[in-house]
Every structure is written in C-alpha cells, then in structure tokens.
Scaffold this active site. Structure first.
Site, PDB file in Angstrom:
ATOM      1  CD  GLU A 186       3.206   3.030   9.979  1.00  0.00           C
ATOM      2  OE1 GLU A 186       2.150   2.369   9.952  1.00  0.00           O
ATOM      3  OE2 GLU A 186       3.704   3.560   8.967  1.00  0.00           O
ATOM      4  CD  GLU A 246      -1.648   1.736   2.892  1.00  0.00           C
ATOM      5  OE1 GLU A 246      -1.257   2.898   3.124  1.00  0.00           O
ATOM      6  OE2 GLU A 246      -2.001   0.933   3.785  1.00  0.00           O
ATOM      7  CG  HIS A 247       3.339   2.680   3.370  1.00  0.00           C
ATOM      8  ND1 HIS A 247       4.045   3.546   4.169  1.00  0.00           N
ATOM      9  CD2 HIS A 247       2.218   2.369   4.069  1.00  0.00           C
ATOM     10  CE1 HIS A 247       3.382   3.750   5.302  1.00  0.00           C
ATOM     11  NE2 HIS A 247       2.283   3.035   5.259  1.00  0.00           N
TER      12      HIS A 247
END
Length: 436
Positions: free
Chosen positions: A142, A70-71
């Site tokens: 993250e 997704e990133h």
C-alpha cells in the site's frame, strides 16, 4: 443523559459518559432505515512519542503504528471482524488520520449485535508475531502504491516543507522501513495507552427508537470487561519555529507524468487548539478561501480562461491537534506560473476584486446550504461528530457561526495567515522537462 436540541434544525442529540470514561452520543433521525455507528479514539499518526500507560519514561515508536494497529484489530484468533459484521447484515470500515482513528459500521438491523462486535474487536486486541509479519507485506505494498502517486507525493512534500520536524510530515501509513520495526509488543503498548475508554467516543446516528435502551446495551457490554484505571495520556512533539524560519521554501521533483503539478502551502503560525476557537477559525478560513478561489471568484475565472489552471485545481484548510495549514494547487502546463498566480492572489487578498460584501454573502449562502444538506446524510453527520472540534462544541453551533462571519473577520484572517515567510512551493515536473 444530557439532551441538546436545535429548534431551527429540529434535531436532537443525547450524550452521556459511562463510569469507565467512554463518551456516547446518540442522534436519532426519523425516516431512516439505516443506522451508522463510529467509534473513535483520540490517537493518530503524529502520536509517536509518548509515555506508555503504567510507565514513567517516553518512548518513540515507528512511524505508521497507529494505522498498522487499525488494520490488525480486525483480525482475531478465531474470527475476522469484517466477516462477523457481514453475518449480521452490516458493512464495516476504519480509517486513521493524523490525530484520530475511527472504526465504523452501517446496518439496517441487529443494532445491538453489531454494537457488541464493534466494541469487542476494538477493545480486545490480539496480535502474534506471524500475523504482524504478514500485515507488514500488505501495508508495505500500500505504501509503495502511494509513493508512486504524484498527487500524494506533492501533498506530503509540501507538508514536509512546512513541518520539517513535526511527525505530520510522514505518511500516515509510515514507510516500508518504519513498519518493518513494528512488533506485537509495541502494538499492545499503543493500544493500552490510547484505547482507554476515557480517550474514546462512540457516536450512533439513524434509526434509534429508544436512546435509553441503546445506552443500556453499551453499558452492559462495557460492564462485562475489565479496564485498567484511566491514566493521563502524555504526548511529546518536536518544537516548531513559530516565525516560520524553519520552513523549506521550495522543492521540486521529477516523475513520469505528462503535465506538471504545482502546490502552494501556508503554515499556520498560531495554534488554535481543538475547541470553539479552532472551529471558528476553520469556518472563517474556509469562507475566505471560497471568496478568493471559489466558483464566484473572477480572478480564478481569469486564470481558467488564460489556461494557467484547470479543473484539477483545488484547496484545503487542515486544522487538527498541534498543526494547521492551507494547501492550494493542481495540474499545470507551467507549474511556476500557477504557483506564482496563487501567491499573488494570497498576497493581495484584501484588495482583491472578489473580496467584497456581495461575494461573501453568496459564499455564506452556499456554505449554509451545504451545511443543512449534510444533515440528510448519516455518514456526514457521524464523520462530523468524530471530528476533534466537537468534544467541546456541537455541529449545531456551526450554522450560527457561519452567519456571524463578517468581511472584517476575513480581512483579519488573511492578514494574520497569508504571510510570505509562512509559505512554501512544490513542483512536480515531467521527467524529461529538465533534460530537453
């Protein structure tokens, strides 16, 4: 193009499927200047063991690859998708869940151009060894940040207790060690398997003056691309005990916090699927939890009054492809006291003073109000339609389903679901608590 209407709500939904398998749903909303589009693939963090497109043997990929993908899709060889959206006045975002990955934008103009950007950057992957390595550092930070977050640790410890074998036990982002194993080749493989148009749907809500024209725009975009023949997606998950005997009943952690945290988890021992039965189950469970633990609950009010729980207390029913569970908890001066109180309410749910026709009527009225209010939010509508339940049914059906729920339905749900052998408890205690 299929048209669904709800006369009670005065709402319309257009739906069609392109020859390449992409499902498109359009929801015109008059009086709105903004348009919101969300492109979703039926692929999430739990899909780590599968047969890749064009192959015959299972592979198991590193935890966190769906989120990593997704990133990375936003970054192309010669442009960044975020910047491209910005040039056409749109704001964009994306998110990965256990079972879905969604890409979205909102805009007040240039709908066609922004739809092209959305479809192009999601469907045309570009990865290099250098960009993948760079992203590992970003996502690694993250992951470390969330590992230091007590509420995050509490939730995933409970999920790990309930599902010691299922990949849902692992953070959606993976671990620092697992993402270190991700390669461009693995990303391309996952994209080819799960980002087939036939495994995706595009939902657009807001200022849509001519649905046929919007369909033509999407069709033209897709017609310029060459897609592989759709293939059946074959996934595999570890077996879970259907009697709860593999559940870890208790775990505690120590962290640098000032007050303890306590959470009770309940594993659903029945698989309700992802269609209408699952939607009905979700509605019933949400009403049941609200009856027992919501604002109208006298038992919860008593627990507030005596200081067992505070405003941090909350609860959630999660039901997705291959798993479902309830979590309840919050901060507490005495973590054991809070979990004991929650379990006591659950074990005596059907004899609770709050388990009454009058209370259910109040809870249903509030639920219907929230449901109707959601139709005033484009984001809420779009997020509902990206939910996997609505591949078979429509959110238009929710109103009638809420109204039909009876106290007998809730009694059956409590009896079937709130089993002590399906429960687990996690406490997070201040580091000095066990050393005093």
């Amino acid at each position: 193009m299929k048209l669904r209407q709800n006369p009670r709500l005065g709402e319309r939904l257009y739906e069609t499927k392109l020859t390449n398998g992409l499902t498109i749903k359009l929801y015109p909303k008059s009086g709105y200047h903004k348009t919101y589009a969300i492109l979703t693939t039926n692929y999430g963090s739990i899909d780590k063991t599968f047969i890749p497109a064009g192959e015959t043997d299972y592979v198991t990929v590193p935890d966190g690859i769906a989120h990593f993908l997704e990133h990375k899709l936003f970054e192309k060889k010669d442009y960044d998708a975020f910047e491209k959206f910005g040039r056409y006045g749109a704001s964009s975002n994306a998110f990965t869940s256990f079972t879905r990955t969604s890409y979205l934008f909102s805009t007040t103009s240039h709908l066609k151009e922004n739809l092209d950007i959305l479809l192009d950057f999601v469907q045309e992957p570009y990865f290099t060894a250098a960009t993948v390595e760079k992203e590992k550092g970003i996502i690694g930070q993250e992951i470390q940040m969330y590992n230091d977050e007590p509420d995050w640790r509490l939730f995933y410890t409970v999920i790990g207790n309930l599902y010691p074998n299922h990949p849902v036990r692992t953070d959606i982002a993976g671990t620092v060690d697992s993402i270190a194993q991700i390669t461009p080749e693995a990303l391309y493989q996952a994209h080819a398997t799960f980002y087939q148009p036939s495994n995706m749907n595009l939902f657009i809500v807001g200022q849509i003056e001519d649905p046929d024209k919007v369909i033509d725009w999407v069709q033209a975009n897709q017609g310029q691309k060459t897609f592989a023949q759709p293939t059946e997606i074959v996934r595999s998950l570890p077996e879970e005990a259907d009697d709860g005997h593999d559940i870890i009943p208790y775990r505690s952690l120590e962290m640098p916090i000032t007050r303890g945290k306590s959470m009770v988890g309940i594993k659903g021992l029945t698989d309700y699927g992802t269609g209408q039965v699952a939607l009905e189950t979700k509605i019933k469970m949400n009403l049941l939890l609200e009856v027992l633990f919501g604002d109208s609950s006298t038992q919860v009010q008593h627990l507030y009054d005596v200081g067992t729980l505070d405003d941090s207390f909350g609860y959630e029913f999660a039901i997705q492809r291959s798993f479902n569970c309830v979590t309840l908890g919050g901060d507490a001066e005495n973590a054991q006291e809070l979990s004991d109180a929650i379990i006591d309410v659950l074990e005596h749910a059907t004899t609770s003073p709050d388990f009454s026709e009058d209370n259910l009527a109040l809870v249903k009225k509030a639920a219907i109000g929230e449901y109707l209010q959601a139709f005033n939010s484009l984001e809420a509508i779009a997020n509902q339609y990206s939910d996997e339940f609505f591949t078979e049914v429509s959110p238009f059906d929710v109103l009638g389903l809420i109204e039909q729920v009876t106290l007998a339905d809730l009694k059956q749900m409590a009896t079937d679901y709130f089993k002590i052998e399906a429960m687990t408890v996690c406490h997070i205690l201040p580091e000095e608590a066990n050393h005093a």
